[in-house]
Write a protein that holds these residues in place. Structure first.
Motif, mmCIF file in Angstrom:
data_model
loop_
_atom_site.group_PDB
_atom_site.id
_atom_site.type_symbol
_atom_site.label_atom_id
_atom_site.label_comp_id
_atom_site.label_asym_id
_atom_site.label_seq_id
_atom_site.Cartn_x
_atom_site.Cartn_y
_atom_site.Cartn_z
ATOM 1 N N GLY A 106 23.573 9.141 27.240
ATOM 2 C CA GLY A 106 22.728 8.031 26.840
ATOM 3 C C GLY A 106 22.761 7.763 25.348
ATOM 4 O O GLY A 106 22.977 8.661 24.537
ATOM 5 N N GLY A 107 22.501 6.509 24.976
ATOM 6 C CA GLY A 107 22.535 6.093 23.587
ATOM 7 C C GLY A 107 21.236 6.299 22.836
ATOM 8 O O GLY A 107 21.120 5.877 21.686
ATOM 9 N N SER A 108 20.251 6.932 23.473
ATOM 10 C CA SER A 108 19.010 7.252 22.773
ATOM 11 C C SER A 108 18.923 8.739 22.442
ATOM 12 O O SER A 108 17.938 9.186 21.851
ATOM 13 N N LEU A 109 19.937 9.502 22.833
ATOM 14 C CA LEU A 109 19.970 10.923 22.525
ATOM 15 C C LEU A 109 20.282 11.122 21.041
ATOM 16 O O LEU A 109 20.870 10.265 20.392
ATOM 17 N N THR A 110 19.891 12.250 20.496
ATOM 18 C CA THR A 110 20.197 12.563 19.104
ATOM 19 C C THR A 110 21.702 12.744 18.908
ATOM 20 O O THR A 110 22.459 12.925 19.876
ATOM 21 N N ASN A 111 22.139 12.707 17.658
ATOM 22 C CA ASN A 111 23.547 12.971 17.369
ATOM 23 C C ASN A 111 23.961 14.351 17.857
ATOM 24 O O ASN A 111 25.076 14.534 18.360
ATOM 25 N N GLU A 112 23.067 15.311 17.712
ATOM 26 C CA GLU A 112 23.383 16.673 18.126
ATOM 27 C C GLU A 112 23.589 16.763 19.639
ATOM 28 O O GLU A 112 24.521 17.417 20.119
ATOM 29 N N SER A 113 22.719 16.089 20.407
ATOM 30 C CA SER A 113 22.866 16.107 21.863
ATOM 31 C C SER A 113 24.117 15.359 22.292
ATOM 32 O O SER A 113 24.842 15.796 23.191
ATOM 33 N N ALA A 114 24.391 14.212 21.650
ATOM 34 C CA ALA A 114 25.590 13.446 21.987
ATOM 35 C C ALA A 114 26.849 14.271 21.702
ATOM 36 O O ALA A 114 27.796 14.297 22.498
ATOM 37 N N TYR A 115 26.850 14.947 20.556
ATOM 38 C CA TYR A 115 27.980 15.814 20.197
ATOM 39 C C TYR A 115 28.160 16.915 21.237
ATOM 40 O O TYR A 115 29.280 17.202 21.691
ATOM 41 N N LEU A 116 27.050 17.514 21.641
ATOM 42 C CA LEU A 116 27.134 18.631 22.574
ATOM 43 C C LEU A 116 27.548 18.178 23.974
ATOM 44 O O LEU A 116 28.228 18.925 24.690
ATOM 45 N N LEU A 117 27.147 16.960 24.374
ATOM 46 C CA LEU A 117 27.587 16.442 25.667
ATOM 47 C C LEU A 117 29.110 16.366 25.721
ATOM 48 O O LEU A 117 29.731 16.764 26.719
ATOM 49 N N GLY A 118 29.709 15.850 24.653
ATOM 50 C CA GLY A 118 31.168 15.761 24.619
ATOM 51 C C GLY A 118 31.829 17.119 24.620
ATOM 52 O O GLY A 118 32.809 17.360 25.330
ATOM 53 N N LYS A 119 31.295 18.023 23.827
ATOM 54 C CA LYS A 119 31.869 19.363 23.763
ATOM 55 C C LYS A 119 31.696 20.094 25.095
ATOM 56 O O LYS A 119 32.633 20.738 25.586
ATOM 57 N N PHE A 120 30.500 19.989 25.675
ATOM 58 C CA PHE A 120 30.231 20.664 26.947
ATOM 59 C C PHE A 120 31.190 20.173 28.037
ATOM 60 O O PHE A 120 31.754 20.979 28.794
ATOM 61 N N THR A 121 31.378 18.862 28.124
ATOM 62 C CA THR A 121 32.239 18.308 29.172
ATOM 63 C C THR A 121 33.676 18.776 29.011
ATOM 64 O O THR A 121 34.352 19.117 29.985
ATOM 65 N N ARG A 122 34.140 18.837 27.753
ATOM 66 C CA ARG A 122 35.553 19.125 27.523
ATOM 67 C C ARG A 122 35.860 20.610 27.390
ATOM 68 O O ARG A 122 36.982 21.029 27.651
ATOM 69 N N SER A 490 31.144 30.043 29.057
ATOM 70 C CA SER A 490 31.563 29.541 27.744
ATOM 71 C C SER A 490 30.479 29.730 26.699
ATOM 72 O O SER A 490 30.439 29.006 25.693
ATOM 73 N N GLY A 491 29.599 30.671 26.919
ATOM 74 C CA GLY A 491 28.453 30.858 26.045
ATOM 75 C C GLY A 491 28.796 31.102 24.599
ATOM 76 O O GLY A 491 28.072 30.665 23.696
ATOM 77 N N SER A 492 29.905 31.776 24.338
ATOM 78 C CA SER A 492 30.264 32.078 22.951
ATOM 79 C C SER A 492 30.571 30.819 22.147
ATOM 80 O O SER A 492 30.496 30.825 20.915
ATOM 81 N N LYS A 493 30.919 29.759 22.829
ATOM 82 C CA LYS A 493 31.211 28.487 22.154
ATOM 83 C C LYS A 493 29.950 27.650 21.947
ATOM 84 O O LYS A 493 29.999 26.591 21.312
ATOM 85 N N PHE A 494 28.818 28.094 22.478
ATOM 86 C CA PHE A 494 27.574 27.314 22.437
ATOM 87 C C PHE A 494 26.392 28.179 22.009
ATOM 88 O O PHE A 494 25.272 27.967 22.444
#
Length: 697
Positions: A106-122, A490-494
């Motif tokens: 979503g476009g109302s999420l913080t930059n940090e959440s948006a960044y983490l969504l992309g990282k988590f998915t990939r 993948s906990g070590s990456k997060f």
């Protein structure tokens, strides 16, 4: 409590004071909300911001995870929730492949959440299927800015530049109702002598403020810009030295414009030729001019090209890189700008890097501690993800900070698809229309509880501090994703201890990219209030005005592009004789999940409606206030009739903030812009009739 409004792209700052009422036998607290001085809203708040706390404190807030058992959502623990999601993801990917799991943000999420969504998915999912509802907000303007300028940053100038403009063109944007705290900038510009042009099929608060209203036929904005370009060239109002020194493509554009028939084009866009000449002359003769676009221009099947044509207007008149001159995309969602910069889009990696560029992949892979070849390739746009759901390619879907069953076009099709999923997980504050279909619902924190950065419409990064403890068992978006990554191995990456840790990684991941946040820190944001990107170093002030000396393409030049006149893919006929266009109201936001839970906002607009011209209503036998049936080739809705001379006779307007039987996106056309994949929300053909007539039949 000090916070920041969760709604539009201005991101106004506020203070919420709680006091007790001794005379109240129920001991209910009273809340007073005041705007805080800041560089964007200058201390102003609109009606949505004043009442935002009500949804954050609502008794309807989700307080604990719930899983569907025997058709009913039942309370479970977070441990059970993690086990269910992990088991489902592993089962789906083992049986159907890594891409069988998708994530919709979503476009109302913080930059940090948006960044983490992309990282988590990939990284944790290794799936290519991620996109977000901002696709429906800014994709046309974003792609146009990138192609024309080499960079997409909403406004190319600061808000303070507006009052220095001699002419301002507001194309498809109703700022007076959608971003009302910005209006004083335009008021001051007008007081300084600026000529205001508003382009909209409807009469709105913005068009009433303007000096000239061009009541364009829905979907014909690119043609209108072509007509204005022809006048500007014919009257010698271009800036030849700017064009020669700072742009490419002028000869092709000249040839295209010379072939335009002004009278035919005026007829095509439904605007008197005299008004087109007046608008073009005012824009071309101004010493400095600005053009702004928003969803009215962008949510079209030619949205990318339409925005390019309005950018053409700015470039051929030399309106870039100087005070009071430039182009601005008026972002809709609270973090519509930042949300698309750091990897939440199907084709992007952090810093506005491309997922298909080998060098970009290698750089981000190094930050994330993975091999470049392990990162998946480009996915598909938000609506196309719904098609993948229908086709069975996406079997499990995680939705965070969005309500796709209401926000997507062709909403009945989307609902059918979501019901086909093997498993649907929704993280939200409320039981939205989408969450009601979920197999698992996760409660998330509100804007008062969730710290993080957001980027406003002018590219200014702001820090929103948390001022309240989480509601019930609600968790932050970033914490939910980090915990899931741990469960998936993948906990070590997060392993983040705080949201600031995520931002520190984001800074490095964005370094050297188009959207460079490296020089921005939480400490600086607290001290300086807000910082523009690009900001490549911690001693850099941030770039408030772009393109003063060069554009962001390697050769430093902007690109002009001939734009053909484009008819919407769906035309009216005897069965569907009217055009439907959609938009916002002042009191509600997006799909209304939050604002419809604020009593002070819901009471102002308790239901949806359709605006029709008096002559149209009379021809159809409709009375003000009665229920009507509105149908397209995809679905139908029932809404209340409003009769107003402020709209074109051939057009119906319905707001976008309601779901179920009032969901206007049951009607809208899912045809997509070929460049940016924006759906054509703003025009489709519809049939209107009184509901009573339908029932009697």
């Amino acid at each position: 409590m000090q916070s920041q409004c969760p709604f539009c792209s201005v991101q106004c700052k506020m203070e919420i004071e709680q006091s007790m009422q001794p005379e109240d036998p129920y001991k209910r607290p009273r809340y007073t909300v005041n705007g805080l001085p800041n560089a964007a809203s200058e201390g102003r708040l609109c009606v949505k911001g004043m009442h935002a706390y009500q949804h954050a404190l609502s008794s309807e807030r989700l307080a604990y995870p719930m899983a569907r058992r025997n058709g009913v959502l039942e309370r479970i623990s977070w441990e059970e929730a993690h086990e269910l999601i992990t088991a489902q993801i592993r089962s789906s990917q083992e049986n159907y492949g890594l891409d069988s799991v998708g994530l919709y943000g979503g476009g109302s999420l913080t930059n940090e959440s948006a960044y983490l969504l992309g990282k988590f998915t990939r990284v944790a999912l290794r799936s290519r299927y991620i996109d977000y509802n901002g696709r429906f907000c800014m994709s046309a303007a974003a792609s146009a800015g990138n192609k024309a300028f080499g960079i997409d940053r909403g406004l190319t100038n600061s808000l303070a530049d507006i009052e220095a403009a001699g002419c301002i063109m507001l194309a498809g944007t109703n700022i007076a109702e959608c971003q009302p705290t910005l209006m004083p900038y335009f008021t001051r510009a007008k007081e300084n002598g600026a000529y205001i042009i508003a382009i909209d099929p409807r009469q709105t608060g913005t068009t009433e403020f303007a000096d000239l209203h061009l009541k364009v036929k829905p979907g014909m904005d690119a043609a209108l810009a072509n007509a204005m370009l022809r006048v500007i060239f014919d009257e010698g109002l271009t800036d030849p030295s700017f064009i020669a020194d700072r742009t490419n493509g002028i000869e092709e554009l000249k040839a295209h414009v010379a072939a335009i028939d002004l009278e035919e084009t005026a007829e095509l866009c439904g605007v008197p030729l005299a008004d087109i000449r007046k608008a073009a002359s005012a824009f071309g003769r101004a010493s400095a001019a600005m053009v702004f676009t928003a969803r009215g221009v962008e949510q079209q099947t030619d949205g990318y090209m339409a925005v390019r044509n309005f950018i053409n207007l700015a470039l051929v008149t030399g309106n870039a890189g100087k005070p009071g001159a430039g182009y601005g995309a008026v972002t809709g969602q609270g973090n519509g700008q930042g949300g698309r910069e750091h990897g939440q889009k199907a084709d992007q990696l952090p810093g506005y890097r491309s997922i298909e560029d080998p060098d970009h992949r290698a750089y981000i892979a190094g930050i994330w501690g993975v091999e470049p070849e392990s990162l998946p390739g480009k996915g598909v746009s938000a609506y196309e993800m719904m098609e993948k759901v229908h086709e069975g390619e996406i079997r499990t879907l995680l939705v965070m900070g969005s309500n796709p069953i209401v926000s997507n076009p062709n909403a009945d099709f989307v609902e059918e698809g979501l019901k086909k999923l093997d498993y649907l997980v929704v993280a939200d504050m409320f039981l939205s229309e989408t969450a009601r279909l979920a197999d698992l619902v996760l409660p998330v924190t509100s804007y008062l509880e969730n710290e993080g950065t957001l980027t406003n419409l002018e590219g200014r990064v702001l820090l929103r501090e948390a001022s309240r403890a989480p509601h019930g068992e609600a968790r932050h978006d970033w914490r939910i994703l980090s915990d899931l990554a741990e469960q998936l191995g993948s906990g070590s990456k997060f392993s983040y201890a705080s949201v600031e840790d995520i931002f520190e990684e984001l800074r490095i991941a964005s370094r050297g990219g188009v959207a460079d946040y490296y020089g921005i820190t939480y400490e600086r944001l607290r001290r300086e209030e807000g910082i523009y990107w690009p900001c490549p170093s911690t001693d850099h002030p941030g770039a408030a005005r772009l393109f003063e000396e060069r554009f962001a393409h390697p050769d430093g030049r902007a690109v002009l592009l001939p734009v053909p006149n484009h008819l919407p893919p769906e035309q009216t006929d005897s069965s569907y004789p009217l055009y439907l266009t959609t938009g916002r109201t002042m009191t509600h936001y997006l799909t209304g999940v939050q604002t419809r839970r604020s009593a002070g906002l819901a009471a102002r607009d308790i239901e949806s409606y359709a605006e029709l011209h008096p002559k149209t209503a009379r021809r159809l036998g409709l009375q003000a206030g009665e229920l009507l049936r509105l149908a397209s080739r995809r679905g139908e809705i029932v809404v209340r009739c409003r009769i107003t001379a402020s709209i074109r006779e051939d057009t119906v307007f319905v707001p976008m903030h309601w779901g179920d039987s009032q969901c206007v996106n049951k009607l809208t056309n899912p045809a997509l812009d070929p460049t940016c994949r924006m759906p054509g929300f703003k025009v489709c053909a519809v049939h209107v009739e009184p509901l009573l007539k339908v029932r009697q039949a």
